[in-house]
Enzyme design. Structure first.
Site, PDB file in Angstrom:
ATOM      1  N   GLU A  96       3.882  -0.501  -4.130  1.00  0.00           N
ATOM      2  CA  GLU A  96       4.378  -0.237  -4.541  1.00  0.00           C
ATOM      3  C   GLU A  96       6.417  -0.727  -4.486  1.00  0.00           C
ATOM      4  O   GLU A  96       6.877   0.030  -4.723  1.00  0.00           O
ATOM      5  CB  GLU A  96       4.872   1.388  -4.595  1.00  0.00           C
ATOM      6  CG  GLU A  96       3.252   0.959  -5.604  1.00  0.00           C
ATOM      7  CD  GLU A  96       3.183   2.798  -6.187  1.00  0.00           C
ATOM      8  OE1 GLU A  96       3.656   4.052  -5.816  1.00  0.00           O
ATOM      9  OE2 GLU A  96       2.047   3.247  -6.481  1.00  0.00           O
TER      10      GLU A  96
ATOM     11  N   ARG B  96       7.855   2.625  -1.761  1.00  0.00           N
ATOM     12  CA  ARG B  96       9.032   2.462  -2.692  1.00  0.00           C
ATOM     13  C   ARG B  96      10.028   1.854  -2.398  1.00  0.00           C
ATOM     14  O   ARG B  96      10.573   1.139  -2.906  1.00  0.00           O
ATOM     15  CB  ARG B  96       9.146   3.282  -4.379  1.00  0.00           C
ATOM     16  CG  ARG B  96       7.265   2.958  -4.835  1.00  0.00           C
ATOM     17  CD  ARG B  96       7.809   4.387  -6.049  1.00  0.00           C
ATOM     18  NE  ARG B  96       8.245   5.281  -4.990  1.00  0.00           N
ATOM     19  CZ  ARG B  96       7.116   6.813  -4.798  1.00  0.00           C
ATOM     20  NH1 ARG B  96       5.282   6.092  -5.505  1.00  0.00           N
ATOM     21  NH2 ARG B  96       7.892   7.352  -4.985  1.00  0.00           N
TER      22      ARG B  96
ATOM     23  N   GLU C 280       0.938  18.192  -5.752  1.00  0.00           N
ATOM     24  CA  GLU C 280      -0.051  18.809  -6.096  1.00  0.00           C
ATOM     25  C   GLU C 280      -1.048  19.315  -5.335  1.00  0.00           C
ATOM     26  O   GLU C 280      -2.001  19.884  -5.344  1.00  0.00           O
ATOM     27  CB  GLU C 280      -0.951  16.717  -6.236  1.00  0.00           C
ATOM     28  CG  GLU C 280      -1.038  15.719  -7.979  1.00  0.00           C
ATOM     29  CD  GLU C 280       0.781  16.053  -7.928  1.00  0.00           C
ATOM     30  OE1 GLU C 280       1.034  16.502  -8.766  1.00  0.00           O
ATOM     31  OE2 GLU C 280       1.174  14.933  -7.639  1.00  0.00           O
TER      32      GLU C 280
ATOM     33  N   ASP D  66       1.475  19.039 -15.434  1.00  0.00           N
ATOM     34  CA  ASP D  66       2.421  17.448 -13.762  1.00  0.00           C
ATOM     35  C   ASP D  66       2.895  16.117 -15.042  1.00  0.00           C
ATOM     36  O   ASP D  66       2.931  15.754 -15.012  1.00  0.00           O
ATOM     37  CB  ASP D  66       1.411  16.913 -13.782  1.00  0.00           C
ATOM     38  CG  ASP D  66       1.339  15.651 -12.607  1.00  0.00           C
ATOM     39  OD1 ASP D  66       2.223  15.681 -11.618  1.00  0.00           O
ATOM     40  OD2 ASP D  66       0.185  14.857 -12.668  1.00  0.00           O
TER      41      ASP D  66
ATOM     42  N   ASN E  81       5.565   5.762 -15.825  1.00  0.00           N
ATOM     43  CA  ASN E  81       5.663   6.582 -14.025  1.00  0.00           C
ATOM     44  C   ASN E  81       7.218   5.933 -13.730  1.00  0.00           C
ATOM     45  O   ASN E  81       8.117   6.039 -13.557  1.00  0.00           O
ATOM     46  CB  ASN E  81       4.657   6.397 -13.885  1.00  0.00           C
ATOM     47  CG  ASN E  81       4.056   7.695 -12.851  1.00  0.00           C
ATOM     48  OD1 ASN E  81       5.340   7.830 -11.944  1.00  0.00           O
ATOM     49  ND2 ASN E  81       2.771   8.583 -13.041  1.00  0.00           N
ATOM     50  N   TRP E  82       6.822   5.831 -12.529  1.00  0.00           N
ATOM     51  CA  TRP E  82       7.433   5.029 -11.360  1.00  0.00           C
ATOM     52  C   TRP E  82       7.953   3.865 -11.460  1.00  0.00           C
ATOM     53  O   TRP E  82       8.966   3.474 -10.815  1.00  0.00           O
ATOM     54  CB  TRP E  82       7.045   5.312  -9.783  1.00  0.00           C
ATOM     55  CG  TRP E  82       5.522   4.386  -9.610  1.00  0.00           C
ATOM     56  CD1 TRP E  82       4.545   4.917 -10.200  1.00  0.00           C
ATOM     57  CD2 TRP E  82       6.125   3.295  -9.122  1.00  0.00           C
ATOM     58  NE1 TRP E  82       3.616   3.860 -10.113  1.00  0.00           N
ATOM     59  CE2 TRP E  82       4.203   2.914  -9.231  1.00  0.00           C
ATOM     60  CE3 TRP E  82       6.685   2.327  -9.300  1.00  0.00           C
ATOM     61  CZ2 TRP E  82       3.814   1.180  -9.119  1.00  0.00           C
ATOM     62  CZ3 TRP E  82       6.204   1.034  -8.540  1.00  0.00           C
ATOM     63  CH2 TRP E  82       4.985   0.663  -8.619  1.00  0.00           C
TER      64      TRP E  82
ATOM     65  N   CYS F 124     -12.861  14.494  -4.397  1.00  0.00           N
ATOM     66  CA  CYS F 124     -13.209  13.115  -3.686  1.00  0.00           C
ATOM     67  C   CYS F 124     -12.744  12.220  -4.562  1.00  0.00           C
ATOM     68  O   CYS F 124     -11.874  10.538  -4.848  1.00  0.00           O
ATOM     69  CB  CYS F 124     -14.811  12.717  -4.194  1.00  0.00           C
ATOM     70  SG  CYS F 124     -15.671  13.905  -2.947  1.00  0.00           S
TER      71      CYS F 124
ATOM     72  N   HIS G 294     -11.507   8.130  -4.212  1.00  0.00           N
ATOM     73  CA  HIS G 294     -12.954   7.351  -4.735  1.00  0.00           C
ATOM     74  C   HIS G 294     -12.944   7.065  -6.131  1.00  0.00           C
ATOM     75  O   HIS G 294     -14.079   6.007  -5.934  1.00  0.00           O
ATOM     76  CB  HIS G 294     -14.296   8.078  -3.459  1.00  0.00           C
ATOM     77  CG  HIS G 294     -13.210   7.906  -1.900  1.00  0.00           C
ATOM     78  ND1 HIS G 294     -14.281   6.924  -1.297  1.00  0.00           N
ATOM     79  CD2 HIS G 294     -12.882   8.562  -0.824  1.00  0.00           C
ATOM     80  CE1 HIS G 294     -13.781   7.513   0.082  1.00  0.00           C
ATOM     81  NE2 HIS G 294     -13.576   8.120   0.207  1.00  0.00           N
TER      82      HIS G 294
ATOM     83  N   MET H 202      -9.455   9.465   6.738  1.00  0.00           N
ATOM     84  CA  MET H 202     -10.332  10.062   5.774  1.00  0.00           C
ATOM     85  C   MET H 202     -10.575  10.938   6.800  1.00  0.00           C
ATOM     86  O   MET H 202     -11.543  11.631   7.412  1.00  0.00           O
ATOM     87  CB  MET H 202     -12.102   9.611   5.689  1.00  0.00           C
ATOM     88  CG  MET H 202     -13.117  10.254   5.246  1.00  0.00           C
ATOM     89  SD  MET H 202     -12.749  11.187   3.304  1.00  0.00           S
ATOM     90  CE  MET H 202     -14.239  11.912   3.464  1.00  0.00           C
TER      91      MET H 202
HETATM   92 CA    CA Z   1       2.821  15.322 -10.039  1.00  0.00          CA
END
Ligand code: CA
Length: 707
Positions: free
Chosen positions: A83, A135, A197, A323, A411-412, A620, A624, A663
């Site tokens: 990004e 970024r 989050e 969010d 968004n970003w 997940c 995933h 993981m």
């Molecule tokens: Ca967020």
């Protein structure tokens, strides 16, 4: 403004790469202030301090763009999401990659000058909502600054890539990360962080650019009552913010408000503008007893660059519960609105409106919807500056289909502004997600899952048609911020944007493979396009070396899209692609097909599959994918060799056997039989895929959309 020409001509005459290299020491405040007057460079993230992503270069223009071809490409050593927006200083290109690594390259040839790997422990990748992206960097007084996934801010010698200083900016016992670019102003490096989050309490810190000594810190939300931080934010937090919070969940959970992306220096008003994030947990019902504005969540906060002292704020979403955040790129401008010259900051945050705000005092000037189908509000009241909310949108009394979804209408990705057209170019997305308050209450969880306070039970997998979410539609728009209307739009995806005096806007598209396009800035007509082996997410930049103009863009699948891919492939490296007129370099090959599915045909019980699907969705999907399909940059588990063997599966999911690859063990959250049911679910999906009956992914999930 006049400073540049003679000196730059001199540099062009006398400066080989080595000499130019040393010139990075010449990036100072004066030069950053006048960044737009040296379009051969891209010395700050955003192209200039206003964040316009605009360049006065015009060798590549509406007439010549058809001759654009690849000059060179450079493969990174990672296949994870890319990004980054590169910087160019006097013939040297600095680019960051996934895992917070930095390359310095000869901007004309792509020859590597140095490489720096901060050796981020890969198990800290779990602290990111949306991949281990970065970024961008900042360059100042001979140093290159980069923030790392594990929360460090590192100053590198711009000439050698060797670390000069490094500070741990975040607490290590909470799930913080840094993915945003540092911002330099007045001798300080300013850095935020992500983690709303999870369990983070957002803050922004300014460090002395020379030494790394902390100068000030501004916390975005109040902490534990009666326990001051002894920081400059204590006073505004107690006076303005604390009275807008209720209960004690917020400070135990962190409260959120993380400034993970946009931080801007406004030299006209001598202020730092901070875009702040969503609340922790997401659901305000649990976070703050369902009431209060919860300052300074989802706001633009202006502070003094030297002291961090509060100046003003504008809150986009009072009492944020979706969010939604205001961390999206900001742009400064002086606009004549209603006959008056206004100093404005512009932002298109997640919530679907484009805001024009007076940056001398934080007063709202206009807020215009830029996507169709907004369900949470009918508009923004210009008198009060507050949204006119749909009461059902707070999902107190039942599920609600929220649009835009948590991925945001925007968004970003960078917006660009062209002074020739007066238009702001950006990519927007129409999407949705059903929000439902968790039936069994909320307890903060540390070290793994999202803290959203939403319902994730099996009932959420089959909702009635009345709660159907819209198909994801992405568009490119050109927005007129003076008239408050969309000048033109294109029914095609837009990533990050670059505008140039050549009458062009550039943007990237795609997922596992993609394209870079050049549009006519006046009407959106597509003038040039090139297929790229990787999808392109961030905005391109442009620069010149020895009079030759280049367009550079970083490509690589991942980010919030990591779990969604209509066309999975084998992993391929992220890349820098650089174009010039009459470039004849060969584009790298497209990625290979993904490995085969590994279903076993074993008899599986529907009830266990269904329970496993709900668990998979909760724990997940953010890496995933759903339904159990991923881009395969992080493995599509239907193709995993571990699927066929219960012992291997358990060792990975619960035993942390692949923690060194990111993981981590989930044994604190997932019981052994739950892990087995997740395996049953993925196996059923793999079996279906092998039979050719796999469902197609129809929409991004909350996890895929979140940032
Ligand atoms: Ca967020």
């Amino acid at each position: 403004m006049g400073r540049g020409l003679t000196m730059l001509a001199l540099i062009a005459l006398t400066c080989g790469v080595g000499a130019c290299h040393r010139k990075a020491s010449g990036v100072d405040d004066a030069r950053m202030l006048a960044a737009a007057s040296e379009p051969e460079n891209w010395i700050v993230n955003g192209g200039d301090l206003a964040g316009r992503h605009y360049s006065a270069l015009k060798e590549i223009n509406t007439e010549t763009v058809g001759r654009l071809g690849l000059a060179w490409s450079f493969d990174f050593d990672t296949t994870r999401g890319q990004e980054s927006e590169p910087l160019v200083v006097d013939g040297v290109l600095y680019v960051t990659t996934a895992w917070s690594k930095v390359y310095a390259l000869d901007a004309a040839t792509g020859r590597q000058l140095w490489f720096y790997d901060p050796q981020v422990p890969q198990e800290t990748g779990v602290n990111t909502c949306c991949d281990v992206v970065n970024r961008g960097a900042a360059v100042y007084h001979g140093k290159v600054y980069v923030g790392t996934i594990d929360g460090r801010l590192i100053a590198l010698d711009a000439g050698t890539g060797k670390p000069v200083w490094s500070v741990q900016t975040t607490p290590k016992d909470r799930m913080y990360s840094i993915t945003g670019a540092p911002r330099v102003a007045r001798g300080k490096v300013i850095i935020g962080n992500g983690g709303a989050e999870f369990d983070a309490r957002g803050f922004v810190t300014a460090y002395d650019a020379e030494t790394g000594r902390k100068v000030w810190r501004f916390y975005v939300v109040p902490g534990q009552p009666g326990v001051p931080d002894h920081e400059v934010s204590d006073e505004p937090l107690e006076r303005l913010a604390r009275p807008t919070w209720f209960g004690d969940t917020y400070w135990k959970a962190g409260g959120g408000g993380t400034a993970w992306n946009a931080i801007l220096y406004d030299p006209d008003e001598n202020q730092i503008l901070i875009g702040t994030g969503n609340g922790t947990p997401w659901n305000q019902h649990y976070r703050s007893e369902g009431r209060g504005d919860n300052l300074f969540l989802c706001s633009i906060v202006a502070v003094d660059p030297d002291t961090g002292a509060y100046k003003w704020h504008y809150q986009v979403n009072p009492g944020e519960t979706w969010d939604y955040n205001a961390t999206q790129p900001m742009m400064l401008a002086d606009l004549r609105i209603g006959g008056q010259l206004r100093k404005v900051v512009m932002q298109a945050p997640k919530n679907g409106f484009f805001y024009v705000i007076d940056r001398t005092n934080g007063q709202l000037i206009s807020a215009t919807p830029i996507v169709p189908g907004i369900t949470w509000a009918s508009g923004i009241d210009l008198k009060t500056g507050r949204p006119i909310e749909n009461p059902a949108a707070r999902y107190r009394n039942g599920p609600f289909m929220l649009s835009p979804g948590p991925g945001g209408a925007h968004n970003w990705r960078a917006m660009a502004f062209a002074p020739e057209t007066g238009l702001v170019y950006l990519g927007v997305m129409q999407a949705g997600l059903v929000y439902e308050t968790a039936a069994n209450g909320f307890t903060v969880r540390h070290g793994g899952p999202f803290n959203d306070g939403l319902e994730h039970g099996e009932g959420t997998l089959s909702r009635p048609p009345s709660l159907a979410v819209p198909q994801v539609v992405t568009r490119t728009i050109a927005f007129d911020p003076v008239r408050g209307r969309i000048a033109w739009s294109l029914d095609k995806q837009g990533g990050g944007f670059l505008a140039t005096a050549g009458g062009l806007v550039f943007t990237g598209r795609g997922t596992t493979t993609g394209e870079l396009v050049a549009l006519d800035a006046r009407n959106g007509r597509e003038l040039w396009t090139v297929h790229t082996p990787n999808g392109v997410m961030p905005g391109p930049i442009t620069y010149a070396v020895n009079g030759q103009q280049y367009i550079a863009v970083v490509s690589g699948m991942g980010g919030a899209q990591i779990g969604s891919a209509p066309n999975p492939t084998s992993p391929q490296p992220g890349r820098l692609l650089v174009f010039r007129l009459d470039g004849t370099a060969r584009m790298p090959a497209d990625p290979a097909p993904p490995p085969p599915f590994t279903g076993t045909g074993r008899a599986l019980q529907p009830a266990r599959i269904s329970h496993g699907a709900a668990l998979f969705s909760e724990y997940c999907t953010r890496c995933h994918g759903v339904p159990a399909r991923a881009s395969n940059q992080i493995p599509d588990l239907r193709r995993s060799g571990a699927l066929a063997d219960a012992g291997t599966w358990r060792q990975v999911v619960l035993g942390g056997a692949l923690a060194h690859q990111g993981m981590v063990s989930w044994q604190r959250f997932i019981e052994p039989d739950d892990a087995e049911m997740i395996r049953d679910y993925i196996e059923s999906e793999a079996d279906m895929a092998m039979k050719g009956s796999a469902r197609q992914p129809d929409r991004p999930t909350a996890r895929e959309q979140a940032q």
